[in-house]
Design an enzyme around this catalytic site. Structure first.
Site, mmCIF file in Angstrom:
data_model
loop_
_atom_site.group_PDB
_atom_site.id
_atom_site.type_symbol
_atom_site.label_atom_id
_atom_site.label_comp_id
_atom_site.label_asym_id
_atom_site.label_seq_id
_atom_site.Cartn_x
_atom_site.Cartn_y
_atom_site.Cartn_z
ATOM 1 C CE1 TYR A 313 -8.599 -3.218 8.051
ATOM 2 C CE2 TYR A 313 -9.394 -4.529 6.224
ATOM 3 C CZ TYR A 313 -8.585 -4.386 7.309
ATOM 4 O OH TYR A 313 -7.728 -5.416 7.677
ATOM 5 C CB CYS A 314 -6.530 -0.161 5.790
ATOM 6 S SG CYS A 314 -4.757 -0.041 5.426
ATOM 7 C CG LEU A 315 -5.182 4.599 1.807
ATOM 8 C CD1 LEU A 315 -4.623 5.734 2.641
ATOM 9 C CD2 LEU A 315 -4.217 4.224 0.701
#
Length: 586
Positions: A313-315
């Protein structure tokens, strides 16, 4: 637990010790935004505007036209038969209430909106201004306009005036008390009032499980099965270390982890350490090795000869993509599939976050981090607030300090206030190598001494992007489809970076307007342009993307097996129940 040796990379330029106190103070007051960067952008824009008579004439004509439009509106508004001459931008609800449709407040709102339009015209399209400086100059003007909006002034806001009259000023007294309480909390470095009800393990992060592996940087949580039989392949989730992992395990009604366990998946979660000054030299290689690769080794030890589904998720998704590329390069087939949730690997067009990415901005942040060895999460939160200041800053001023209301603390708001810190070296590498240089997308990134090429990812890839994402714009997330050499599924979800991902299919917190578009593509067959994809994409399906992803995971799994309880692994002699100990670090 052994402390890792920092990864070997070329040394970054070190800040001068004499500069640190001044630059650290500037960074704190500016929320990490470089005044020099803003000044250079404004100078670039103004200098080119001054030598562009044609643009000046265009703006003068526009100003005259808007003045005439406003004058006509102001003269007719009392009759109630005139249409507005300017419309607010999408998502701008400052003037949506009925009171703003009445004169003289309607004339104030129209004057502001026309002024906003004029300044947008003035800061865009000036020949010779670099694209980045144009965006930064427009951002600076937008911040000033949002601050001067008539909705922020108690004597010009009809909602505040009505509340003050009907409550005999009690709203202003309550608002002053709210302001004092918040100011004291900020000065005392306290968390917002009410978030204590959502402490991990008590109000949120309630899915039962146990820590089964730990190192200096991450704990690995395995959740208890909720079904008698489970899918053979376990699922590893790698969240971003910019946030605490429990956004994916909030209350039972909106927990992605609980949903997956309920569907028969064996779920593992990485929980990142909240680093301190002693971790200043941890770099991206350390996060890759200790966060993803070490977790995969631990899962393999518990599930011998079994491949693993992995999601980031995300980074955390960016990091997972690096790991998947390295494993593909090494011909290590531990991964069964890769899922990227609102995760960028191509940072050429990072959206509004790109406003804060240039040499001046990064240098200021590096100087600010050098004092303590990390970036405080609240500084990053301040930058995010500035991106959408009219909703996250000025709307709060009106709602809580002028109207005297208190915004209720929700699990999502409590999680958002649970800030984390970022090691100085890692954050500098992240900004320079990924954002500024875009090394990962250009096959120029090296990790753990090896070149990372996303073309080495050949397992199926499931990509989720959200329509209103200010952190990872969906157009940038989409680009991974052309960078990997694999079958890909792309899902565009309604909502933003957080709400779009935390979108349960049922229960009181299910979003009635939730929808998604889903397409499948053979390797290298996705349209190169995201707008071309959107034009060809099927109509949006109502409901949560969670069900779509579950079906995709099942499709790429190989049957079921008898569920087994989480093994009792002792970490330094102790059994640590979920949500673990790292998530509780302040």
């Amino acid at each position: 637990m052994p402390v890792p040796v920092p990864s070997a990379q070329a040394p970054e330029p070190q800040p001068a010790a004499l500069d640190l106190p001044l630059k650290g103070t500037i960074a704190r007051w500016s929320h990490g935004v470089s005044p020099a960067s803003i000044a250079m952008a404004q100078a670039d824009w103004l200098t080119h505007l001054l030598v562009s008579p044609s643009k000046q004439a265009e703006l003068a004509s526009s100003a005259l036209q808007k003045s005439l439009q406003w004058s006509q509106f102001a003269s007719q508004v009392w009759s109630g038969r005139c249409a507005p001459c300017a419309e607010p931008l999408p998502g701008d609800k400052r003037f949506s209430k009925r009171e703003w449709q009445l004169p003289p407040f309607a004339t104030l709102a129209q004057a502001f909106l026309l002024t906003e339009q004029w300044w947008s015209e003035a800061t865009h399209g000036v020949r010779g201004v670099s694209r980045h400086h144009e965006e930064v100059a427009a951002f600076g003007v937008r911040q000033l306009l949002d601050m001067l909006s008539p909705s922020n002034l108690p004597m010009l806001n009809p909602e505040v005036i009505r509340a003050t009259v009907t409550q005999s000023g009690a709203n202003l007294a309550t608002g002053l008390a709210n302001l004092w309480r918040d100011a004291v909390a900020v000065a005392a470095d306290e968390r917002p009032r009410g978030v204590e009800a959502f402490r991990p393990g008590e109000g949120v992060a309630l899915t039962p499980g146990r820590v089964v592996h730990s190192n200096h940087l991450a704990e690995l949580i395995r959740y208890e099965p909720a079904t008698p039989r489970v899918h053979k392949e376990p699922l590893l989730i790698v969240p971003s270390w910019i946030m605490k992992f429990y956004i994916l395990d909030l209350t039972p009604d909106d927990s992605l982890v609980r949903y997956l366990v309920g569907q028969g998946h064996t779920v593992y979660m990485v929980s990142w350490r909240n680093p301190g000054s002693e971790d200043r030299d941890l770099g991206l290689d350390d996060y890759l090795e200790l966060g993803v690769l070490d977790a995969l080794r631990a899962i393999q030890a518990l599930h011998p000869r079994t491949r693993v589904h992995a999601a980031g998720y995300c980074l955390g998704g960016t990091l997972l993509a690096m790991a998947a590329a390295l494993l593909g390069r090494r011909h290590d087939n531990v991964l069964k599939s890769v899922t990227l949730l609102a995760a960028e690997v191509d940072f050429e067009q990072p959206g509004e976050l790109g406003l804060f990415i240039d040499e001046s901005q990064i240098a200021l942040l590096e100087d600010a981090m050098a004092e303590r060895g990390y970036l405080d999460g609240r500084q990053m939160a301040g930058a995010f607030q500035m991106i959408d200041s009219k909703d996250l800053v000025w709307s709060k001023l009106v709602h809580e300090y002028l109207m005297g209301a208190r915004t209720p603390v929700t699990p999502m708001r409590a999680w958002n206030a649970d800030a984390t810190r970022l090691p100085a070296r890692m954050h500098s590498q992240y900004l320079r190598r990924l954002y500024l240089e875009n090394e990962l997308a250009e096959d120029a990134y090296t990790a753990l001494g090896e070149r990372v090429s996303l073309r080495d990812i050949r397992v199926p890839v499931f990509v989720v992007a959200t329509e209103r994402d200010h952190v990872s714009p969906w157009q940038s997330v989409y680009k991974v489809l052309r960078l990997v050499h694999a079958h890909t599924d792309f899902v565009l979800v309604s909502g933003g970076h957080n709400v779009g991902i935390v979108s349960p299919p049922a229960g009181p917190l299910a979003y009635a307007e939730a929808s998604y578009r889903h397409t499948h593509h053979a390797a290298d067959a996705a349209p190169p342009d995201p707008q071309e994809w959107l034009a060809r994409a099927p109509a949006a399906q109502h409901g949560s993307w969670w069900t779509c992803w579950h079906g995709w995971l099942v499709q790429h799994s190989q049957g079921m097996a008898t569920a087994r309880p989480v093994p009792k692994v002792r970490i330094e002699g102790q059994l640590i129940p979920a949500p673990g100990s790292y998530v509780l670090q302040r």
